[in-house]
Structures are given as C-alpha cells and as structure tokens.
Design an enzyme around this catalytic site. Structure first.
Site, PDB file in Angstrom:
ATOM      1  N   GLU A 111      -2.213  -2.614 -15.688  1.00 13.39           N
ATOM      2  CA  GLU A 111      -1.204  -1.458 -15.919  1.00 13.39           C
ATOM      3  C   GLU A 111      -0.179  -2.159 -16.639  1.00 13.39           C
ATOM      4  O   GLU A 111       0.226  -3.199 -16.451  1.00 13.39           O
ATOM      5  CB  GLU A 111      -0.734  -1.006 -14.363  1.00 13.39           C
ATOM      6  CG  GLU A 111      -0.671   0.351 -14.311  1.00 13.39           C
ATOM      7  CD  GLU A 111      -0.161   0.863 -13.007  1.00 13.39           C
ATOM      8  OE1 GLU A 111       1.090   0.798 -12.900  1.00 13.39           O
ATOM      9  OE2 GLU A 111      -0.842   0.982 -12.081  1.00 13.39           O
TER      10      GLU A 111
ATOM     11  N   GLU B  50      -0.632  -3.317  -6.219  1.00 17.84           N
ATOM     12  CA  GLU B  50       0.823  -3.655  -6.208  1.00 17.84           C
ATOM     13  C   GLU B  50       1.176  -3.811  -4.631  1.00 17.84           C
ATOM     14  O   GLU B  50       2.292  -3.407  -4.325  1.00 17.84           O
ATOM     15  CB  GLU B  50       1.495  -2.551  -7.034  1.00 17.84           C
ATOM     16  CG  GLU B  50       1.460  -2.776  -8.531  1.00 17.84           C
ATOM     17  CD  GLU B  50       1.911  -1.367  -9.256  1.00 17.84           C
ATOM     18  OE1 GLU B  50       2.983  -1.012  -8.656  1.00 17.84           O
ATOM     19  OE2 GLU B  50       1.834  -1.313 -10.323  1.00 17.84           O
TER      20      GLU B  50
END
Ligand code: CA
Length: 466
Positions: free
Chosen positions: A414, A322
């Site tokens: 995720e 991320e």
C-alpha cells in the site's frame, strides 16, 4: 548560523571522485524551535539538539561534500519510546523510525542518499517529536543491487499451478523491474487516461462482504466478479480485507479521552475504537461464540476467494494488514492473538476450503513479534504513506533485505501516492511490486508528469497492452 564541520574517517572512490565521511553536528545547525543541550553525556562535538515539540520544529545543517551516494546515519536519543523521524537531504525527504533508547545516544541508518558537489543541506524535522539529535553522518556507500534467488515454492504445499506461475513471474522481474498496481477502478482508469499505461496489478477489498456489514447493508453485487474480469483482461489481482469485527460493534458516535468525536458507527467496525470485540479472548477459546464468529467470517470470504479459484485466477491475498499499528481490531491485543488468527485463517482457507490459488502477503512492520512465520508468508508487504512521494523507503528496504534476502519477496502493498520507482532503482531499492491506495494519485499530491514519468519508466512493468 550555519557552521560546517567535516570529519575524515574513511574514504571511497566513485567515478574518480574521492568521497569521504562527513559528520554534521546538529548543534551547529540552524535551529527553528529546538535548542542546544549538553546535559546527557556521550554526545559528539559541543552538544546535541533537543525540544522537537511543535509543528514546524526543525534543525537545518549546511555542509560541503564530494558528490556521490552515501549512507546517512543519525545519532539520536529517544528515551521516551520509539519515534518516527523526518529527514530531508537536498530537498528529498524520507521518514524512518528511531528505536527506543535508554538515556543514551544510539545510531540509526536512514538509508542511502545522494550528495551533490558543493553545498548540501540536511534537515531533521519534528516527525513524532520528543527525540534529541547529536549529529548526522554521511558514509560513502555503494549501491548493492544483488538479490539472492528466491525459493519458488509457496507456503501452501498444495499451491495451484496458477499461483506458482504468478509467483514465478514476480520472481523473474524481481530486482530488475517493479510491477505497478492500483486499488479500485476510478484511479486505474485515471492512470490509463493520463499515462496510456494500465497497472500490472488491480486491487480491491472484501470489506463489504464482512457478515456484520451484510447484516446492515446488502453485499456488493459484483466486486469479486469485476476483479476476476480484470484478471481475464491480463491484470494480476491483489485483495485485501477491511474485516468488520464479527460482533460487538459500538455503532454510535463517541468521545475519546481528549473529548474529540470518534465515529464508531457500524461501518467503521474494522477499527479498534469502533468495536469491543476481544480477539485475545475469542482466539483462545475455540468453544466460544466469538471464535465461531471468526470462522463464520473467514468462511464468508472463502466464498468470494473460491470464485477466483474456480476461474483459475491466483490472488495476492493480503488479509489482516497493518496489525502492528493497533488501529484495527485484529492488532488491538498484541502480536500473539494476531499470529494465532493469521495461522487459523491460513489453515481454514487452505485445508478446509482447499483454496490453493492464494499467495500470502503479510504487511510487515518493525517488530518481528508480529511475523506469522516463514511457513505462513510468501511476500512481505510494506504499507507506506511518506510525506514526500519521492521517499525511496531505503532504510526499510535495507533492513528487510538484510533479514529476508533469498527467503521472502519484498513489495509495497500500500502506498499513499505513486512511489518514485525510477528513483528507488537508482538507489538499489527494488520492490517486486507496488499498489497505490485510492484517492492519492491525482494532483496536487501527484502531478500528471510524475505519474507519466513513473508509469512510462523502464524500471516499471505494467500490464501488457493488447
Ligand atoms: Ca553533536
């Protein structure tokens, strides 16, 4: 007032029913918060809808259509920068991103949706807000399930046989089944107890092996060993690393610009706002103290990865995740230092530490500047926390498939909750695997019946029982 407006532009036939393109003007919808405007030229119909500013603001449009699969396109304007939006179609919600526009209208695909016979409902909610909506158009679509075959060589030219075998296994089911996965033991045990299935993938995180944490708190006794035991029991393993900044931890409570408390304690040290560590300065000066600390930390994690290697266990290795969000320090200074760090880690682990059991998983966003390059990435993973767990992530899938089909494998690295894999497959969205994040898969977020339906679906591949 609910007005209905149907434009006939093109048509397709699905199952004997003639589908036609349907355009639904936002200004004719029911407005809860936003208002109709007509000052910016270029709109369709009588105007557009503006003023998505408060929680709960939305426009709801009712319309009729022939049943079938359509691709939804939103005509919008987002002059203030990119904006996340929320679209609901017949109760199924999806989120996506409007690219920034100048003071004009543009069109964004929101992926494929299913329309029913008779009255349908589409709504656009506030999302990040501060965007304008001209219309939503539904274009008859076909589900394209085809995937080009992937090159089976990994980016590490000396990849171990175990890593190649794992990748081959993933490639074999890619497009027909999605492997299940779950981070951490409690949730994995809950899944086994509730569904009588064991996730194909076990996930864990090296966070507590970060040297700046070990300075303050003893390293985990057996986190790595536990993950290796899972592998020996037949699960695949994915490892991430919430890398506590090597140094320069703020380690106290702070106030942000709005006067809100921010916990910048040492154990939050992977967050940008809990450290002053400057990746850009460190990575550009190999003689600096901080550059050497980056290497020290990578070397510390290499010790853990080496245990997997010694046990002949391949790892879906997902570091530096991320980054483009900017909330982790490795993404705080923009894409260039990040890409340098990714490559530094790749060379350090594969060449210095000779770790050849790794499959390199990059968390992909919507800006290609963050991509470390085809030579450094085996799998592209999406991290998603949709407000509706039945979100197919279809617009993301379509965008990534267009760019990476036949080049890189796509996965959900995720997910907040359990993704509705059977529904995704219905729409031709066929991620190689998913891994759910801890603490997200129990009621009320995910019902046991949904969990069981998904884990027991033929579209999902779990660990083999035995
Ligand atoms: Ca309009």
């Amino acid at each position: 007032m609910h007005a209905i407006l149907i434009a006939l532009a093109m048509s397709a036939t699905t199952g004997g029913v003639q589908q036609t393109t349907v355009r639904v003007e936002a200004e004719n919808g029911q407005l809860i918060g936003p208002i109709v405007a007509s000052t910016r030229p270029g709109f369709s119909g009588k105007g557009y809808v503006t003023g998505f500013t408060k929680e709960g603001d939305k426009v709801v449009m009712k319309f009729t259509a022939e049943p079938g699969i359509y691709e939804a396109f939103i005509r919008y304007s987002a002059p203030g920068g990119k904006k996340g939006y929320e679209l609901g179609v017949n109760g199924h919600r999806t989120s996506g991103m409007f690219a920034p526009t100048a003071d004009v209208f543009a069109t964004a695909s929101a992926g494929k949706v299913e329309l029913a016979a008779g009255t349908n409902s589409v709504e656009i909610d506030k999302g990040w807000g501060y965007y304008d909506i001209d219309y939503v158009e539904f274009v008859p679509a076909k589900i394209d399930r085809s995937l080009k075959s992937l090159p089976l060589n990994l980016v590490d030219p000396n990849a171990a046989a175990s890593a190649k075998a794992l990748f081959g296994k993933l490639a074999k089911t890619y497009g027909s089944q999605t492997l299940s996965g779950q981070y951490n033991d409690d949730d994995s045990n809950y899944i086994a107890g509730s569904t009588h299935r064991i996730p194909a993938i076990y996930g864990a995180d090296f966070m507590d092996y970060s040297p700046s944490r070990v300075e303050r708190n003893p390293a985990p006794k057996d986190l790595t060993e536990n993950a290796i035991a899972k592998a020996k029991s037949g699960q695949l393993v994915t490892m991430s690393w919430h890398w506590n900044a090597p140094t320069d931890l703020i380690d106290k409570m702070l106030k942000d610009k709005q006067g809100k408390d921010v916990d910048a304690s040492w154990y939050k040290g992977f967050y940008t706002n809990a450290t002053t560590f400057d990746l850009s300065a460190a990575i550009d000066d190999p003689s600096s103290k901080n550059y050497k600390l980056l290497l020290r930390d990578i070397d510390a994690i290499a010790i853990q990865l080496k245990k997997f290697s010694d046990a002949n266990v391949p790892v879906l290795w997902r570091p530096l995740h991320e980054a483009d969000g900017g909330w982790f320090w490795w993404g705080a200074k923009g894409p260039q230092p990040f890409v340098k760090l990714w490559r530094l880690m790749f060379h350090r682990l594969t060449e210095v530490h000779k770790l050849h059991n790794l499959i390199w998983v990059f968390t992909v966003g919507d800006n290609p500047a963050w991509y470390p390059g085809d030579a450094y990435v085996d799998v592209l993973g999406v991290d998603a926390y949709p407000s509706d767990h039945s979100d197919t992530l279809g617009s993301t899938w379509d965008r990534l498939k267009k760019e990476f089909d036949g080049k890189k494998m796509l996965a959900i690295s995720e997910f907040g909750g359990v993704p509705d894999i059977p529904r995704m497959h219905q729409f031709g969205v066929e991620w190689a695997y998913f891994v759910s994040w801890p603490g997200q898969i129990k009621p009320p977020g995910t019902s046991i019946s949904d969990l069981s339906r998904i884990y027991q679906s033929k579209t999902v591949k779990n660990r083999e029982q035995g």
